[in-house]
Design an enzyme around this catalytic site. Structure first.
Site, PDB file in Angstrom:
ATOM      1  N   SER A 122     -10.412  -0.011   7.205  1.00 33.57           N
ATOM      2  CA  SER A 122     -10.102   0.255   5.883  1.00 33.57           C
ATOM      3  C   SER A 122      -8.900  -1.114   5.701  1.00 33.57           C
ATOM      4  O   SER A 122      -8.782  -0.992   4.068  1.00 33.57           O
ATOM      5  CB  SER A 122      -8.599   1.172   5.962  1.00 33.57           C
ATOM      6  OG  SER A 122      -8.674   2.225   5.879  1.00 33.57           O
TER       7      SER A 122
ATOM      8  N   SER B  61      -9.578   2.337   3.071  1.00 33.57           N
ATOM      9  CA  SER B  61      -8.548   3.569   2.193  1.00 33.57           C
ATOM     10  C   SER B  61      -7.278   2.131   1.601  1.00 33.57           C
ATOM     11  O   SER B  61      -6.797   2.389   0.514  1.00 33.57           O
ATOM     12  CB  SER B  61      -7.326   3.871   3.077  1.00 33.57           C
ATOM     13  OG  SER B  61      -7.086   3.382   4.299  1.00 33.57           O
TER      14      SER B  61
ATOM     15  N   LYS C  59       1.039  -1.298   0.071  1.00 35.15           N
ATOM     16  CA  LYS C  59       0.153   0.494  -0.440  1.00 35.15           C
ATOM     17  C   LYS C  59       0.919   1.195  -0.301  1.00 35.15           C
ATOM     18  O   LYS C  59       2.031   1.412   0.905  1.00 35.15           O
ATOM     19  CB  LYS C  59      -0.745   0.000   1.471  1.00 35.15           C
ATOM     20  CG  LYS C  59      -1.502   1.273   1.679  1.00 35.15           C
ATOM     21  CD  LYS C  59      -2.927   0.822   3.031  1.00 35.15           C
ATOM     22  CE  LYS C  59      -3.773   2.078   2.809  1.00 35.15           C
ATOM     23  NZ  LYS C  59      -4.914   1.718   4.278  1.00 35.15           N
TER      24      LYS C  59
END
Lengths: 427, 427
Positions: free
Chosen positions: B170, B146, B77
């Site tokens: 997330s 996210s 990420k």
């Protein structure tokens, strides 16, 4: 010897209109110019910037009412990120390094109206390899580590407030050696964002100042919490704790601790000598395991890519640390949790503990930063700790004593520290 | 629809000599080339680098015995620091930003023999402003946030393992929307060093994979811990928990949860519907206060210097967050502590909880990343959470269910998640 600067008194003088922030900045600059060659407290410094900013604080500039820190100059340990100063972390690996953002505590300082004067010297990555900083009380001696420059700058009267960090004993130890008040708050009271991590379960940001009132003033200003000391605690219940490591303390450290205990008792405290429950004490051994395992991951990048640029001290440490297994780490964390709970139980009967800050006076020469033997357990505990000044050792150098409070009760720890500071001074 | 890649099966095939790391890298590269234009899972990508590194793993190169991850490609990420890829954090403020060091988890991946293929898309600073990533199960729908790119890359069969983070919801939310297994470990099991912080009490690094066995394999490989699932738990004691927020869940989310509970019971689990003790549930409100207060400090630098470059979503949030007082924060932390203790007590009677992962299927359009209403409490608790796949909603999109384990008992949580996954599949 220059006198130390009282942050609380200076801020009061500014508010009362007796001094301007520029007056204070000039006084700091003068002392720094006079003593920095000898003390070497700073990794980087911007006195012109400080003076310019100070002139903009007060009438005609930033309103004083908006600056709880009243434009006081602040020193920031060079392990914390700053946009306006290089952040070298005591390592040639980061020579000239400029982070993209300020550490949270640096922004908090700015928001409170403090002016960052410069970066104070840290040992390499806040570990044990000595820095070039000297003890202002006697420059042939170590200021301790790792927050060497932060402790020295306050001791030398260069700055009223400096910011340091502690993972083992890096605030309380240099505070004791340099004869300044050092405060390691409850774990995470001051956010560590923008601190180069060594051990995420232990790294704690704290403060140095002249006396307890100065620390309390700065902690309140930075955090927006009520740390005003009103002398509420007239007869604190103090547990005198020597720990099974008492044999590591020199005779004069024992004498200082006894002297502090007597002074407190004479001033009205209830002082009781106790042995730490075994479950609390077990945390001391766990600290080394937690710190090592986490350091091996915290420096994974430097180790994998730039091992040759680490000092032998750190390199050897990390090599050993890499051998700690996840099972040993998990076991140490369980011991740590039990230690914290058992310590919390102890505070049912006592307001604070009173124990050694250090094993003795500052070591002679700059070959060692001294021993954190009396700090590791309390860092692991997350409890607030204060080094209280006023006593000296066999050769006349300072020896502090340590007040350990209950986790989250920082104001109470500072209250008792101030009680003790006054008791020692009155003795 | 491409099939998801099983990390555990691929690693086994490599060890057995049936596949080489280069075969796997090529297969991933092929899928990425075919679907990336549509899915937009990557913030940056280096397929040539991946292929070159994969060719160096195995006979004639890095010995496979040394690579527990067997040269599998991994997605990271873009909220995590990487030296070899830009680290843009979903914000134009960090366009082209190159950190000085890898995040610890990136180094752990490399040390385990994983190959970082690229950075997966994060929403701006891992907050709520939607990214451009689309749900591979139906590209007109949101993948959630996210960790949008990390969930999407696994769902699209682009990568076998990706790394994400959760502060609110997330990991579990996008895992549910994309129909992949998402694992939020016990707080700090995976170190957050090198993660751009949002909230230091909540930020948690976790993993995405096809199934529970893949997650357990990767978690074991990364941490060096024993996460081998041996099906030890034949009759898990499961508490079915709907929470006072059950009305926020759509009908098909309720149906999925009931269906999972029935499947578990049929497979031999002892499933008991319970109400959460009030002390546990109080943590849900505390999460928002803790997150807000800490975010206001975590983004102090961006707020003070570059406010105009933040999205209105984040900017408005931070403006509100700045009004949370230290007293409110301290009170929320006390509530959080009590909530964690009360939750630990609950685990005397149950091996895990079973609850909603999400309020329903992935939202249509890319205007919202969906609601973390069923995640916040569990992030605050620090407990391990697993999104279990296999069920679908009213329109045929995936709806996961969430297994919540006891803090520090991650292997047990994964065991029960696998038990449930198999029970759902067998139903």
């Amino acid at each position: 010897m220059t006198e130390m600067l009282s942050a609380a008194a200076l801020a009061q003088a500014v508010r009362a209109g007796h001094l301007s922030p520029a007056d204070i900045a000039e006084r700091c600059a003068e002392t720094i110019r006079a003593r920095e060659d000898e003390v070497r407290a700073f990794a980087s410094l911007d006195l012109d910037g400080l003076l310019a900013a100070a002139r903009k604080t007060g009438p005609g500039g930033v309103p004083l009412a908006k600056t709880v820190l009243a434009g006081l100059p602040v020193g920031v340990k060079d392990i914390l990120d700053t946009v306006d100063f290089p952040t070298e972390r005591g390592s040639k690996l980061y020579a000239g390094y400029r982070p993209a953002t300020d550490a949270a505590i640096v922004r908090m300082t700015a928001r409170a109206g403090g002016l960052v004067a410069g970066k104070t010297v840290t040992t390499e990555f806040a570990f044990m390899q000595p820095s070039a900083t000297r003890n202002p009380r006697r420059t042939t001696h170590s200021p301790g580590g790792s927050s060497a420059g932060s402790a020295a700058a306050v001791a030398a009267g260069m700055l009223p407030i400096t910011i340091g960090t502690q993972t083992g004993g890096s605030i309380i130890r240099p505070a004791s050696y340099c004869g300044v008040t050092g405060y390691k708050p409850s774990f995470k009271l001051l956010p560590v964002l923008g601190l180069k991590p060594f051990s995420w379960s232990l790294d704690t940001i704290g403060l140095f100042g002249a006396h307890v009132a100065d620390i309390a003033f700065a902690a309140g200003a930075l955090t927006g919490r009520d740390f005003a000391l009103d002398g509420e605690i007239a007869a604190p219940r103090i547990a005198l704790v020597k720990t099974p490591r008492a044999h590591l303390a020199a005779e004069d450290a024992h004498a200082a601790l006894e002297s502090a205990a007597h002074a407190a008792a004479r001033a009205g405290a209830h002082v009781t000598a106790i042995d730490l429950p075994e479950a609390v004490e077990a945390g001391d051994g766990a600290q080394a395991v937690v710190q090592g395992f986490e350091a091996a991951l915290a420096f994974a990048d430097e180790w994998d890519r730039h091992r040759d640029q680490l000092s032998p001290t750190l390199s050897t440490y990390l090599e050993g640390a890499a051998r700690i297994t996840p099972e040993q780490y998990d076991a140490a964390r369980r011991v740590a949790r039990r230690s914290r709970h058992a310590l919390a139980d102890l505070f049912a009967d006592y307001d604070t503990l009173l124990t050694f800050s250090v094993t003795g006076e500052a070591p002679e020469g700059l070959g060692s930063t001294g021993s954190p033997a009396f700090n590791r357990l309390w860092t692991l505990s997350g409890a607030p700790c204060v080094n209280v000044v006023g006593l000296t050792g066999a050769t006349g150098l300072p020896i502090g004593v340590q007040v350990v409070g209950r986790f989250g009760r920082d104001r109470q720890a500072l209250e008792v520290a101030q009680f003790l500071e006054r008791a020692i001074a009155a003795n």
